[in-house]
Design a protein around this motif. Structure first.
Motif, PDB file in Angstrom:
ATOM      1  N   LYS A  11     -13.843  11.069   9.804  1.00 30.50           N
ATOM      2  CA  LYS A  11     -13.521   9.827  10.570  1.00 30.50           C
ATOM      3  C   LYS A  11     -12.750   8.884   9.524  1.00 30.50           C
ATOM      4  CE  LYS A  11     -14.344   7.294  14.318  1.00 30.50           C
ATOM      5  NZ  LYS A  11     -13.892   7.785  15.752  1.00 30.50           N
ATOM      6  N   SER A  12     -11.546   8.579   9.903  1.00 30.90           N
ATOM      7  CA  SER A  12     -10.686   7.577   9.224  1.00 30.90           C
ATOM      8  C   SER A  12     -10.615   6.178   9.798  1.00 30.90           C
ATOM      9  CB  SER A  12      -9.331   8.099   9.074  1.00 30.90           C
ATOM     10  OG  SER A  12      -9.602   9.464   8.467  1.00 30.90           O
ATOM     11  N   ALA A  13     -10.011   5.250   9.195  1.00 31.62           N
ATOM     12  CA  ALA A  13      -9.758   4.063   9.702  1.00 31.62           C
ATOM     13  C   ALA A  13      -8.341   3.412   9.205  1.00 31.62           C
ATOM     14  CB  ALA A  13     -10.838   3.009   9.264  1.00 31.62           C
ATOM     15  N   ILE A  14      -7.856   2.547  10.186  1.00 32.58           N
ATOM     16  CA  ILE A  14      -6.734   1.733   9.959  1.00 32.58           C
ATOM     17  C   ILE A  14      -6.910   0.157  10.497  1.00 32.58           C
ATOM     18  CG2 ILE A  14      -4.369   1.251  10.181  1.00 32.58           C
ATOM     19  CD1 ILE A  14      -3.959   4.333  10.994  1.00 32.58           C
ATOM     20  N   ILE A  15      -6.795  -0.858   9.500  1.00 35.58           N
ATOM     21  CA  ILE A  15      -7.012  -2.161   9.988  1.00 35.58           C
ATOM     22  C   ILE A  15      -5.568  -2.945   9.878  1.00 35.58           C
ATOM     23  CG2 ILE A  15      -8.378  -4.435   9.453  1.00 35.58           C
ATOM     24  CD1 ILE A  15     -10.417  -2.761   8.419  1.00 35.58           C
ATOM     25  N   TYR A  16      -5.074  -3.236  10.964  1.00 28.99           N
ATOM     26  CA  TYR A  16      -3.915  -4.109  10.971  1.00 28.99           C
ATOM     27  C   TYR A  16      -4.589  -5.618  11.068  1.00 28.99           C
ATOM     28  CZ  TYR A  16      -1.611   0.038  12.651  1.00 28.99           C
ATOM     29  OH  TYR A  16      -1.190   1.332  12.407  1.00 28.99           O
TER      30      TYR A  16
END
Length: 168
Positions: free
Chosen positions: A43-48
């Motif tokens: 599981k990975s994440a990107i926060i803008y």
């Protein structure tokens, strides 16, 4: 550099800078990370991080800034829908947080200002639960109030203009 002013007064260099920073770079970096994140089994994440004024109503005199920040907002939320099975994607719309910009003496946002650590904590605790977060509760409250007040002022102006036109 944040600029406020009429769109026609921006130089091509400033316009390109906003587009390169907020649109092109965001898209290119996202493309690289999304491809890598899809290939691995974790599981990975990107926060803008955008800004509180990326709501549905345009903000005068910030057209290029708001427009490019809106791109990040919509782009991040669209990617959230496409990849939510494998990548947590969150768009953050913080209001005012401590920085060199807000620590200047001519800005007094004390009641809404939070620390960068509080912004980060808010994003991390909401990651995987939603696609958009404003930051702390007071940011959510301030953003919603500004959006409602702004909309009411714009609507009042339309009503007033309509009344004056009908009377003429």
């Amino acid at each position: 550099k944040f600029s406020i002013g009429c769109f026609h007064n921006y130089s091509h260099k400033i316009l390109s800078s906003f587009i390169n920073t907020n649109v092109s770079a965001t898209m290119k970096i996202s493309h690289l990370f999304v491809k890598r994140f899809r290939e691995r089994n974790l599981k990975s994440a990107i926060i803008y991080i955008t800004t509180f004024d990326t709501g549905s109503d345009p903000v005068p005199f910030t057209s290029i800034y708001s427009g490019t920040k809106n791109f990040i907002d919509f782009f991040g939320r669209a990617l959230h829908q496409e990849y939510k099975d494998k990548i947590d994607i969150l768009v953050m719309r913080p209001f005012v947080f401590e920085s060199r910009f807000t620590n200047r003496n001519d800005y007094n946002y004390h009641w809404t200002t939070i620390t960068p650590d509080q912004v980060a904590y808010s994003g991390l605790k909401n990651l995987g639960y939603t696609d958009v977060v404003y930051g702390e509760f007071k940011h959510t409250f301030a953003s919603l109030m500004i959006e409602r007040i702004w909309k009411q002022l714009v609507d009042f102006k339309k009503v007033k203009e309509g009344f004056l036109i009908q009377r003429s």
